[in-house]
Design a protein around this motif. Sequence first.
Motif, PDB file in Angstrom:
ATOM      1  N   GLU A  85      -3.929   9.442   2.874  1.00 31.83           N
ATOM      2  CA  GLU A  85      -4.575   8.345   3.598  1.00 31.83           C
ATOM      3  C   GLU A  85      -5.747   8.865   4.437  1.00 31.83           C
ATOM      4  N   ARG A 115      -1.245   5.128   8.134  1.00 28.42           N
ATOM      5  CA  ARG A 115      -0.961   6.418   8.770  1.00 28.42           C
ATOM      6  C   ARG A 115      -0.060   6.245   9.988  1.00 28.42           C
ATOM      7  N   ARG A 173       0.822  -1.198   0.000  1.00 25.19           N
ATOM      8  CA  ARG A 173       0.000   0.000   0.000  1.00 25.19           C
ATOM      9  C   ARG A 173       0.867   1.264   0.000  1.00 25.19           C
ATOM     10  N   SER A 204      -8.586   9.286   2.047  1.00 25.92           N
ATOM     11  CA  SER A 204      -9.133   7.994   1.634  1.00 25.92           C
ATOM     12  C   SER A 204     -10.036   7.428   2.719  1.00 25.92           C
ATOM     13  N   ALA A 205      -9.601   7.511   3.982  1.00 26.09           N
ATOM     14  CA  ALA A 205     -10.402   6.996   5.081  1.00 26.09           C
ATOM     15  C   ALA A 205     -11.716   7.747   5.211  1.00 26.09           C
ATOM     16  N   SER A 221      -5.811   1.855   5.923  1.00 20.90           N
ATOM     17  CA  SER A 221      -5.467   3.275   5.956  1.00 20.90           C
ATOM     18  C   SER A 221      -5.028   3.694   7.352  1.00 20.90           C
TER      19      SER A 221
END
Length: 504
Positions: free
Chosen positions: A480, A453, A300, A483-484, A449
């Motif tokens: 990130e 982080r 990732r 995205s979350a 995610s």
Amino acid sequence: MADIKAKREIERKYEAGDGGLPDLTGVGPVAAVVDQGVAELDAVYYDTPDERLTADGLTLRRRTGGADAGWHLKFPVSPGVRDEIHAPLSDTVPPALAGLVRSRVRDAELLPLVRIRSRRGISHLVDADGTPLAEVAVDAVRAERLTGHGGAAQWTEIEVELADDGDPALLDAVGKRLRKAGVRPSPAASKLARALTETAPPDRPRPTAAGHAAPTTAGDHVLAYLRAQRDALVALDPAVRRDEYDSVHQMRVATRRLRSALRTYRKVLDRTTTDPVRAELKWLGTELGLGRDQEVLAERLTTGLDELPYTLITGPVRTRLRTWSRSARGDARRRLLADLDSDRHLALLDTLDALLADPPLRPAAAGKPAKVITKAVHKDFAALSALLRHALDLPPGHDRDLALHEARKKAKATRYAAEAAVPALGDPAVGLVKAAKSLQSLLGDHQDSVMARRTLRELAGQAHEAGESAFTYGVLHGREEQSAAELEARLPETWRAIEKGTAL
């Protein structure tokens, strides 16, 4: 392990007819049949006294003579296809091969079982350029049982083995020519299988794979599911040791399925017996997860870095990420291999065998599957709903992340419970499996995610201490976060659709 080699063996076996080997010139791309002479082969096959390897279709032998003298361990892949692991000659079973069969052998002793000597006439089927396409062997076989009071047997057979990267269609064409000449396929899957049958003492029954009647009660269905996952644990062990693609993930899934089924179906199996088993399965799943989680996280972060414009990459970010990934993966791999060799792991496999041989059934086990299993799955689904609604009621941040992670674990449990229910409940259970899997995937992306982080903050701190720029780690961290947030925004609608569409 440097001397251990692996190859995929694709071959067909035939009973040698009175007419011997017919001319195979002109079969497909075969331009010529080239005589390679005769080899004298002497192989001793090893197994446990109760023939555990043979029962699972594995063969372990020490062979002298021929071009590939040494130890050979063969795993079945599909009919006529086996993976062969080769090790150099030694007086005892090589530790690397012993490890690959440990999940089956465990504490039992590997003993010489059968000796098979073959006088092998070898020919190569080659194309117009002289490239080998396949090897044809005509074997005059003499077999002798080395244990008990068994006898001896002899026969002649033909083996046709495809060359590396060869076209399997050639085997079909050769088989057609052989059958036309009166040569018939061998009824035995291997020389060992035939030798065991023909040399067995008259009063000794041959071991056979355990058979189970079609499930009728709720207990039958649950035990069938548990049995399949136990078998997966045993079968995946050598693949994990060989570091085959996705094997660690699949073995971890098997542990989760076992744990989930033992928890969900507590009305079927007594938890005083199964809870200690679940605890050991959790240990194994955790150990398997150390390397797997690391691998997923590294992929990732690497993908995220690849997607950044070069203007946003400052400092040796890629080098630091690669060093972190390799170090953590190596440590996890060494630890996992030690776990697989441990007494604790072998004891877990023995415990699972004992549980399935003498299951601690409760009264509900005798009940109708539709009633007992549906009730258990409904309970998991209700718990999932409560966890997800609680998580969504929390404000974004640490507490919500934890709550969503708990919902993710329950989504997995619900999915596995529904998988076990499919044979009994049919399409409604299939629908729930799909729904739970889609939710699990969404929540899994969110948890990835969260972990990304956390790792980016750690790497940024290390970079700062080393005098490197931490700017790029901050950029990735911000992406990130975004995205979350997007995943969390999709959850309410996704869950409403699942609740509305679930028919179970």
